[in-house]
Write a protein that holds these residues in place. Structure first.
Motif, short mmCIF file in Angstrom:
data_model
loop_
_atom_site.label_atom_id
_atom_site.label_comp_id
_atom_site.label_asym_id
_atom_site.label_seq_id
_atom_site.Cartn_x
_atom_site.Cartn_y
_atom_site.Cartn_z
N LEU A 440 0.69 -1.37 -0.06
CA LEU A 440 0.15 0.00 -0.07
C LEU A 440 0.91 1.43 0.00
CD1 LEU A 440 -2.85 -0.91 2.57
CD2 LEU A 440 -3.05 -0.58 0.01
N LYS A 441 2.00 1.26 0.90
CA LYS A 441 2.91 2.45 0.85
C LYS A 441 3.37 2.67 -0.40
CE LYS A 441 3.68 1.99 6.03
NZ LYS A 441 4.82 1.85 6.83
N GLU A 442 3.79 1.32 -1.05
CA GLU A 442 4.59 1.57 -2.33
C GLU A 442 3.81 2.01 -3.69
OE1 GLU A 442 6.16 -2.38 -3.11
OE2 GLU A 442 8.00 -2.11 -1.37
N ILE A 443 2.63 1.62 -3.65
CA ILE A 443 1.64 2.03 -4.79
C ILE A 443 1.27 3.41 -4.65
CG2 ILE A 443 1.24 -0.31 -5.29
CD1 ILE A 443 -1.67 0.21 -4.22
N GLU A 444 1.17 4.04 -3.12
CA GLU A 444 0.65 5.06 -3.21
C GLU A 444 1.82 6.25 -3.44
OE1 GLU A 444 -0.39 5.35 0.83
OE2 GLU A 444 -2.23 4.22 1.04
N GLY A 445 2.76 5.72 -3.64
CA GLY A 445 3.77 6.68 -3.88
C GLY A 445 4.13 6.63 -5.50
#
Length: 492
Positions: A440-445
């Motif tokens: 989730l953190k990766e795709i949000e960036g």
């Protein structure tokens, strides 16, 4: 001094990776002209199989991926037995009959304590459903012919959430499939709507104990009561089949008071997958009928193939004995207590995973507390990223988690689903939660793929409706699924 020749050297070296076989093209279309050493053949195949996913991390599947070493040995010891040779392998046949009796008893079939139940082992629930459907169709035909009525338009009523094997049955055996459409927040068959669709040509209504989509149990008790009223009014005698492929080995242990089985008078047959929560490797299912009268005798074949009369009602003939033997092992090894403990563990780990996913604040949970131990969840906000991206990103950690859209009329809902099996521990649940949070953190960036898809669709001329700067979730999902299917086709 005697010098070693090349042939002597090759004989003593004896290394597959030093041989010509590792640089030869692997046969794909034509059988090779020459043989190869057994160790080379093993290595070539084993190396390719390394690219398969890890079965233990395949959380898309309900199918068992772990059994005890003692059962593995029984399986290998019996892998050369053809089950259909009943006269030659009478003990194997007896073990199948014992399994049928135990399952019928578990499902409250009205048989005496020492009375044999009516049923058989199958390759899986798909074959079991075909056999059940054929029995219903033949019973309906016999009843109609006795009344002097036509038999050319049989139909079956199901929910739109049924497994594809029901569609196969309808198409292969020329039965109209009447599906009750789903609604948002209600992803199983509505019993009232199902009974409304029943007519004089309905051979049965199929209820699902453990929906593939969300794990939810359909209300078989309500379906039975409504159908009983309609049968009393019309005299049609429309029966119920329960597809308990996933839930048949869960409900008796976790929800013993739930009425879904032969305790309900209009339930005439039940199928269950031994290779799912029956805890056996892939390749075994079971079908059980309420009474002998519910299986038309003219569907049972009596053959004299290898020395004795063999009654058989299957779509297959030759098949292995290993899975049937493994099923009997699990029944006597675990007993009611063991199955209950395993199912409780599965539900506890499902709850832990559900809590962890909820704590992210990013997902809606669609699965229910009562049902098959799985977690189905959708993104609260799909305006920038989709569940398909999450499934793809989790692959890098080894997790195989499916993303899919719901059937009609809820196809605008896209979900992820994690199936909790016996070999999915609390430690794995915690690890998966950690990886989901990381993804989730990766795709949000990352830039929104949805904007990229919209641009690509515009360039390629795809008919995708663009609404201001966004596409509808349904359009996005359709486009993404096409891309995924294209990748799969290339791989295959």
């Amino acid at each position: 001094m005697v010098l070693a020749t090349n042939s002597d050297s090759e004989e003593h070296l004896h290394s597959t990776f030093a041989s010509r076989y590792v640089r030869a093209v692997v046969p794909r279309f034509k059988m090779p002209d020459n043989s190869m050493p057994k160790d080379a053949a093993y290595q070539v195949i084993n190396d390719e199989l390394m690219l398969d996913g890890n079965p233990r991390l395949n959380l898309a599947s309900f199918v068992t991926t772990w059994m005890e070493p003692e059962c593995d040995k029984l399986i290998m010891d019996s892998v050369n037995k053809n089950y259909v040779d009943m006269d030659e392998y009478p003990v194997t046949t007896e073990l199948q009959n014992r399994c049928v009796n135990m399952i019928a008893n578990l499902f409250h079939a009205p048989v005496g304590e020492d009375e044999a139940a009516i049923g058989c082992g199958t390759v899986g629930s798909s074959e079991a459903i075909m056999l059940a459907g054929l029995a219903f169709k033949r019973k309906w035909q016999q009843r109609r012919r006795a009344q002097g009525l036509p038999t050319d338009k049989p139909n079956i009523v199901t929910g739109a959430n049924v497994q594809v094997c029901w569609e196969k049955f309808a198409r292969y055996f020329e039965v109209e499939l009447k599906e009750v459409k789903l609604n948002e927040d209600y992803y199983v068959m509505d019993p009232a709507k199902a009974v409304e669709m029943v007519d004089e040509n309905t051979i049965c209504v199929a209820a699902i104990l453990g929906s593939t989509l969300t794990g939810e149990f359909e209300d078989v008790k309500l379906l039975n009561d409504l159908l009983a009223e309609k049968n009393a009014e019309t005299g049609w005698e429309t029966p119920i089949h329960v597809d308990a492929a996933s839930g048949g080995f869960i409900a008796p242990f976790l929800y013993p008071d739930l009425e879904w089985d032969f305790r309900l008078p209009w339930v005439k047959s039940i199928n269950v997958s031994g290779h799912k929560y029956g805890l056996v490797y892939a390749g075994v299912g079971w079908i059980v009928w309420r009474t002998k009268d519910d299986l038309p005798e003219d569907l049972v074949f009596h053959i004299n193939y290898l020395g004795a009369d063999q009654p058989t009602f299957t779509l297959n003939f030759s098949k292995g004995s290993s899975q049937i033997i493994a099923q009997y092992y699990q029944f006597i090894r675990l007993g009611f207590e063991g199955y209950k403990n395993i199912m409780e563990n599965c539900m506890d780990n499902a709850r832990r995973l559900r809590e962890g996913i909820e704590m992210t604040g990013k997902f809606h949970i669609l699965s229910k507390d009562i049902g098959v131990p799985l977690v189905a969840f959708s993104l609260k906000d799909s305006s920038k990223h989709t569940v398909f991206e999450i499934a793809e990103s989790l692959r890098k950690f080894g997790w195989i988690i499916p993303a899919y859209t719901m059937p009609a009329d809820a196809q605008h809902i896209a979900v992820l689903r994690v199936v909790i099996r016996e070999d999915f521990s609390r430690g794995l649940a915690d690890r998966l939660i950690t990886h989901i949070i990381q993804v989730l953190k990766e795709i949000e960036g990352l830039p929104s793929r949805i904007a990229h898809i919209a641009a690509a669709a515009a360039v390629s001329g795809d008919e995708v409706e663009v609404k201001t700067t966004k596409m509808s979730l349904e359009d996005i999902t359709k486009y993404w699924k096409r891309l995924v299917e294209h990748k799969r086709n290339i791989v295959c």
